[in-house]
Design an enzyme around this catalytic site. Structure first.
Site, PDB file in Angstrom:
ATOM      1  N   TYR A 118       0.892  -1.346  -0.138  1.00 50.21           N
ATOM      2  CA  TYR A 118      -0.086  -0.058  -0.047  1.00 50.21           C
ATOM      3  C   TYR A 118       1.076   1.194  -0.049  1.00 50.21           C
ATOM      4  O   TYR A 118       1.849   1.292   0.725  1.00 50.21           O
ATOM      5  CB  TYR A 118      -0.925  -0.070   1.269  1.00 50.21           C
ATOM      6  CG  TYR A 118      -1.722   1.284   1.313  1.00 50.21           C
ATOM      7  CD1 TYR A 118      -3.068   1.510   0.737  1.00 50.21           C
ATOM      8  CD2 TYR A 118      -1.079   2.499   1.992  1.00 50.21           C
ATOM      9  CE1 TYR A 118      -3.716   2.756   1.054  1.00 50.21           C
ATOM     10  CE2 TYR A 118      -1.767   3.594   2.120  1.00 50.21           C
ATOM     11  CZ  TYR A 118      -3.126   3.684   1.520  1.00 50.21           C
ATOM     12  OH  TYR A 118      -3.788   4.873   1.713  1.00 50.21           O
ATOM     13  N   GLU A 206      -3.359   7.567  -4.230  1.00 50.98           N
ATOM     14  CA  GLU A 206      -3.370   6.356  -3.219  1.00 50.98           C
ATOM     15  C   GLU A 206      -3.309   5.149  -4.456  1.00 50.98           C
ATOM     16  O   GLU A 206      -3.875   4.941  -5.352  1.00 50.98           O
ATOM     17  CB  GLU A 206      -4.794   6.103  -2.677  1.00 50.98           C
ATOM     18  CG  GLU A 206      -4.654   4.944  -1.772  1.00 50.98           C
ATOM     19  CD  GLU A 206      -5.970   4.805  -0.850  1.00 50.98           C
ATOM     20  OE1 GLU A 206      -7.183   4.828  -1.642  1.00 50.98           O
ATOM     21  OE2 GLU A 206      -6.089   4.891   0.296  1.00 50.98           O
TER      22      GLU A 206
END
Ligand code: GDP
Ligand code: MN
Length: 395
Positions: A118, A206
């Site tokens: 992530y 993101e």
């Protein structure tokens, strides 16, 4: 402004960020053509068909599917295109899929294991600094990771005077447990990613997941890119990427009229000048027992035309049972606003729901007189308490 995954990836790749390659398609035929082209360019024989909507969690909602042949690409693209995709981040109705991204499969088997990482870049408002957030727990819901295992989320603050420094990029690759080729690739990836964030005036990146492939390449498999609206004038080419189909239609119309409008789900419409006053007005409506149906800042120049437009926009919402106009006459004179309200009311015709107007500041008394003399179904007030109680009574 939010971008689609494919648009975000296109921009990232111009900054040298490695991405999972893909081509966007709007019909099953185009999807097959896209897959053939990808096959010619990358040699891939498996493809991922990915719904392009402004919402995360598409995989969970059935909007991301693996296709192992051109026939499967056609079939899956046909199923996904036009569907109402419901994900944990959409409303119950979901979002209509107008485009799919046909991407190369990058989870192929090989020497070492693939792993999902992530990574996001965002502005930490408390510290006033851009921050890179990253975790080995990619691919899943980062909110869950933050809740259950916060120690697995790392952050790296960037000093605006120096930008991202080499040692920071290496620290990130190290904390992610990478070594050898993957380590070097990650250093390059993070550096390019941060340059992109800075270069395009983004307010959020993101990338979930960033993938370490089985041959130790580092790739952006997904991209959520939000651009800072205040920087858009510097990037007309990115501004042109806006997909209005993904936005609330009334908000788009309000934006074009220069009104700052956010739709909410209450029953009291509000029209206010100034964002701070608009927010406190929403609080006051709540305290009086109502629920705001919207946030609307008409700005400093609340002339008749703007007031009329604002009324029309508020009235599009059937839930609205009353409208509270709360204007502070500082730069703008209250009597002019009052005249604007009366003119707008006459132009629109019978509005059919109570309107409470509270004008305070320059020429407030004259303004109240104009409203009271108009003979319209408009309640006027000078004190906010009075206006709020009226809203409470009427709703
Ligand atoms: P999101 O669900 O909206 O976040 O969409 P993503 O782009 O993150 O894709 C969701 C999931 O699809 C990823 O976490 C992967 O597990 C899977 N996925 C994406 N690309 C590929 C691929 O090339 N091959 C395979 N097998 N799975 C993929
Ligand atoms: Mn994702």
């Amino acid at each position: 402004m939010n971008l689609h995954e494919y648009q975000g990836k296109e921009i990232l790749s111009t900054f040298g960020v490695n991405i999972q390659r893909g081509i966007v398609a709007t019909t099953p035929d185009e999807a097959v053509e896209a897959a053939k082209k990808l096959n010619a360019e990358t040699g891939t024989e498996w493809y991922v068909v990915k719904a392009q909507v402004h919402a995360g969690g598409r995989g969970k909602g059935g909007g991301v599917k693996l296709a192992k042949s051109l026939d499967e690409v056609r079939e899956i693209a046909g199923n996904i295109l036009g569907m109402q995709l419901v994900t944990p981040q959409t409303s119950k109705e979901g979002k209509t899929v107008h485009q799919v991204l046909i991407a190369e499969d990058v989870y192929y088997p090989g020497e070492s294991e693939t792993s999902e990482i992530y990574m996001s870049v965002l502005l930490d408002r408390q510290k006033g600094r851009n921050t890179i957030m990253y975790s080995t727990e990619g691919g899943m819901d980062i909110e869950t990771v933050a809740e259950k295992t916060p120690e697995l989320i790392f952050t790296e603050e960037i000093d605006p005077r120096t930008g991202l420094q080499g040692f920071q990029a290496r620290k990130i690759a190290f904390n992610l447990g990478l070594s050898g080729k993957a380590f070097k690739e990650m250093v390059k990836f993070v550096t390019a990613l941060y340059n992109a964030y800075d270069g395009i005036d983004a307010s959020l990146f993101e990338i979930n997941p960033v993938l370490k492939t089985s041959d130790d390449k580092i790739l952006a498999v997904d991209s959520k890119v939000t651009l800072d609206d205040n920087g858009l004038f510097r990037h007309p080419d990115y501004a042109a990427m806006r997909d209005k189909r993904e936005e609330d239609a009334t908000e788009v119309e309000a934006g074009e009229a220069g009104l700052n409008f956010v739709k909410l789900d209450g029953n009291v419409g509000c029209m206010v000048n100034g964002a701070g006053l608009a927010m406190s007005t929403m609080d006051i409506i709540k305290m009086a027992g109502g629920n705001p149906a919207n946030f609307l800042d008409v700005g400093g120049t609340a002339d008749a035309a703007r007031v009329e437009k604002a009324f029309r926009i508020i009235l599009k919402d059937d839930n609205v049972k009353a409208i509270l106009v709360n204007i502070f006459g500082g730069i703008v004179r209250c009597d002019r606003v009052a005249q604007g309200i009366v003119d707008a009311y006459k132009n629109i015709g019978d509005i059919g729901i109570p309107i409470i107007v509270r004008l305070q500041g320059t020429n407030a008394e004259e303004a109240k007189q104009i409203i009271d003399d108009s003979g319209l179904k408009v309640h006027s007030a000078i004190m906010l308490k009075e206006a709020a109680d009226l809203v409470g009574e009427l709703v």
